[in-house]
Design a protein around this motif. Structure first.
Motif, PDB file in Angstrom:
ATOM      1  N   GLN A 111       0.938  -1.107   0.239  1.00  0.00           N
ATOM      2  CA  GLN A 111       0.031  -0.060  -0.006  1.00  0.00           C
ATOM      3  C   GLN A 111       0.931   1.128   0.191  1.00  0.00           C
ATOM      4  O   GLN A 111       1.971   1.293   0.490  1.00  0.00           O
ATOM      5  N   PRO A 112       0.366   2.416  -0.669  1.00  0.00           N
ATOM      6  CA  PRO A 112       1.191   3.704  -0.734  1.00  0.00           C
ATOM      7  C   PRO A 112       1.570   4.181   0.711  1.00  0.00           C
ATOM      8  O   PRO A 112       2.598   4.349   1.143  1.00  0.00           O
ATOM      9  N   PHE A 113       0.563   4.060   1.702  1.00  0.00           N
ATOM     10  CA  PHE A 113       0.827   4.490   3.147  1.00  0.00           C
ATOM     11  C   PHE A 113       2.011   3.745   3.689  1.00  0.00           C
ATOM     12  O   PHE A 113       3.128   4.157   4.338  1.00  0.00           O
ATOM     13  N   THR A 114       1.799   2.346   3.454  1.00  0.00           N
ATOM     14  CA  THR A 114       3.123   1.366   4.011  1.00  0.00           C
ATOM     15  C   THR A 114       4.325   1.885   3.433  1.00  0.00           C
ATOM     16  O   THR A 114       5.414   2.079   4.162  1.00  0.00           O
ATOM     17  N   ILE A 117       3.402  -1.731  11.293  1.00  0.00           N
ATOM     18  CA  ILE A 117       4.519  -1.717  10.284  1.00  0.00           C
ATOM     19  C   ILE A 117       5.740  -1.932  10.812  1.00  0.00           C
ATOM     20  O   ILE A 117       6.398  -2.883  10.439  1.00  0.00           O
ATOM     21  N   LEU A 118       6.012  -1.345  11.831  1.00  0.00           N
ATOM     22  CA  LEU A 118       7.478  -1.541  12.534  1.00  0.00           C
ATOM     23  C   LEU A 118       7.529  -2.982  13.078  1.00  0.00           C
ATOM     24  O   LEU A 118       8.374  -3.588  12.837  1.00  0.00           O
ATOM     25  N   HIS A 119       6.462  -3.401  13.679  1.00  0.00           N
ATOM     26  CA  HIS A 119       6.397  -4.666  14.294  1.00  0.00           C
ATOM     27  C   HIS A 119       6.560  -5.796  13.094  1.00  0.00           C
ATOM     28  O   HIS A 119       7.196  -6.608  13.218  1.00  0.00           O
ATOM     29  N   SER A 120       5.714  -5.817  12.094  1.00  0.00           N
ATOM     30  CA  SER A 120       6.028  -6.540  11.124  1.00  0.00           C
ATOM     31  C   SER A 120       6.929  -6.550   9.924  1.00  0.00           C
ATOM     32  O   SER A 120       7.277  -7.550   9.117  1.00  0.00           O
ATOM     33  N   MET A 121       7.659  -5.378  10.000  1.00  0.00           N
ATOM     34  CA  MET A 121       8.281  -5.203   8.630  1.00  0.00           C
ATOM     35  C   MET A 121       9.842  -4.797   8.992  1.00  0.00           C
ATOM     36  O   MET A 121      10.717  -4.380   8.103  1.00  0.00           O
ATOM     37  N   SER A 122      10.227  -4.497  10.258  1.00  0.00           N
ATOM     38  CA  SER A 122      11.317  -4.027  10.670  1.00  0.00           C
ATOM     39  C   SER A 122      12.661  -4.909  10.091  1.00  0.00           C
ATOM     40  O   SER A 122      13.399  -4.110   9.526  1.00  0.00           O
ATOM     41  N   SER A 123      12.603  -5.989  10.401  1.00  0.00           N
ATOM     42  CA  SER A 123      13.556  -7.145   9.931  1.00  0.00           C
ATOM     43  C   SER A 123      13.531  -7.027   8.297  1.00  0.00           C
ATOM     44  O   SER A 123      14.914  -6.973   7.832  1.00  0.00           O
ATOM     45  N   TYR A 148      12.950  -5.081   6.172  1.00  0.00           N
ATOM     46  CA  TYR A 148      13.233  -3.834   5.503  1.00  0.00           C
ATOM     47  C   TYR A 148      14.458  -3.183   6.128  1.00  0.00           C
ATOM     48  O   TYR A 148      14.794  -1.976   5.981  1.00  0.00           O
ATOM     49  N   GLN A 149      14.891  -3.730   7.093  1.00  0.00           N
ATOM     50  CA  GLN A 149      16.143  -3.348   8.080  1.00  0.00           C
ATOM     51  C   GLN A 149      15.702  -1.702   8.361  1.00  0.00           C
ATOM     52  O   GLN A 149      16.906  -0.920   8.325  1.00  0.00           O
ATOM     53  N   LEU A 150      14.820  -1.836   9.159  1.00  0.00           N
ATOM     54  CA  LEU A 150      14.388  -0.306   9.518  1.00  0.00           C
ATOM     55  C   LEU A 150      14.958  -0.031  10.854  1.00  0.00           C
ATOM     56  O   LEU A 150      15.179  -1.050  11.637  1.00  0.00           O
ATOM     57  N   PRO A 151      15.426   1.214  11.358  1.00  0.00           N
ATOM     58  CA  PRO A 151      16.027   1.653  12.468  1.00  0.00           C
ATOM     59  C   PRO A 151      14.739   1.850  13.404  1.00  0.00           C
ATOM     60  O   PRO A 151      14.538   3.015  13.739  1.00  0.00           O
ATOM     61  N   TRP A 152      13.867   0.825  13.873  1.00  0.00           N
ATOM     62  CA  TRP A 152      13.034   0.574  14.683  1.00  0.00           C
ATOM     63  C   TRP A 152      13.337   1.374  16.010  1.00  0.00           C
ATOM     64  O   TRP A 152      12.361   2.171  16.587  1.00  0.00           O
ATOM     65  N   HIS A 153      14.510   1.321  16.470  1.00  0.00           N
ATOM     66  CA  HIS A 153      14.834   1.886  17.874  1.00  0.00           C
ATOM     67  C   HIS A 153      14.818   3.360  17.591  1.00  0.00           C
ATOM     68  O   HIS A 153      14.810   4.081  18.968  1.00  0.00           O
ATOM     69  N   ARG A 154      14.634   4.189  16.655  1.00  0.00           N
ATOM     70  CA  ARG A 154      14.621   5.612  16.618  1.00  0.00           C
ATOM     71  C   ARG A 154      13.124   6.102  16.535  1.00  0.00           C
ATOM     72  O   ARG A 154      12.992   7.326  16.401  1.00  0.00           O
ATOM     73  N   VAL A 155      12.184   5.258  16.879  1.00  0.00           N
ATOM     74  CA  VAL A 155      10.902   5.590  17.061  1.00  0.00           C
ATOM     75  C   VAL A 155      10.227   5.465  18.219  1.00  0.00           C
ATOM     76  O   VAL A 155      10.663   4.416  19.119  1.00  0.00           O
ATOM     77  N   VAL A 156       9.813   6.523  19.013  1.00  0.00           N
ATOM     78  CA  VAL A 156       9.338   6.747  20.325  1.00  0.00           C
ATOM     79  C   VAL A 156       7.753   7.228  20.227  1.00  0.00           C
ATOM     80  O   VAL A 156       7.294   7.669  19.251  1.00  0.00           O
ATOM     81  N   ASN A 157       7.152   7.277  21.479  1.00  0.00           N
ATOM     82  CA  ASN A 157       5.901   7.628  21.570  1.00  0.00           C
ATOM     83  C   ASN A 157       5.737   9.140  21.448  1.00  0.00           C
ATOM     84  O   ASN A 157       6.796   9.919  21.503  1.00  0.00           O
ATOM     85  N   ALA A 158       4.735   9.719  21.650  1.00  0.00           N
ATOM     86  CA  ALA A 158       4.573  11.284  21.397  1.00  0.00           C
ATOM     87  C   ALA A 158       5.043  11.804  22.702  1.00  0.00           C
ATOM     88  O   ALA A 158       5.266  13.156  22.747  1.00  0.00           O
TER      89      ALA A 158
END
Length: 99
Positions: free
Chosen positions: A2-5, A42-48, A50-60
């Protein structure tokens, strides 16, 4: 995909080392400001994949949102290794470290 993903993945990949973004900030930048929970999915299912830097995402609030101690410690360690300071209150100053 999807475009948003696709847009979310690109936003996450673009977060530079030593900076963080919020789930809501990523959702807004990807074109859907009310889709913070989709960013989590998306982070949970695709971090590995797409090798996403998941650790750089925090809550508001600038807090690590992971609940289990091992994952929370890993995220904190990865952020601190990049120079991100986590305050005594467990929060990251988004005015300093926000991307």
């Amino acid at each position: 995909m999807q475009p948003f993903t696709k847009a979310v993945i690109e936003q996450i990949k673009s977060i530079p080392a030593g900076k963080v973004m919020t789930y809501g900030g990523i959702a807004a930048a990807a074109g859907s400001p009310r889709a913070a929970r989709q960013v989590v999915r998306i982070l949970h299912s695709m971090s590995s994949k797409y090798q996403l830097p998941w650790h750089r995402v925090v809550n508001a609030k600038g807090e690590i949102a992971l609940l289990d101690d091992e994952s929370r410690f890993l995220q904190q360690s990865l952020l601190e290794d990049e120079g991100v300071e986590i305050g005594l209150n467990g929060r990251i100053d988004l005015s300093v470290y926000g991307a």
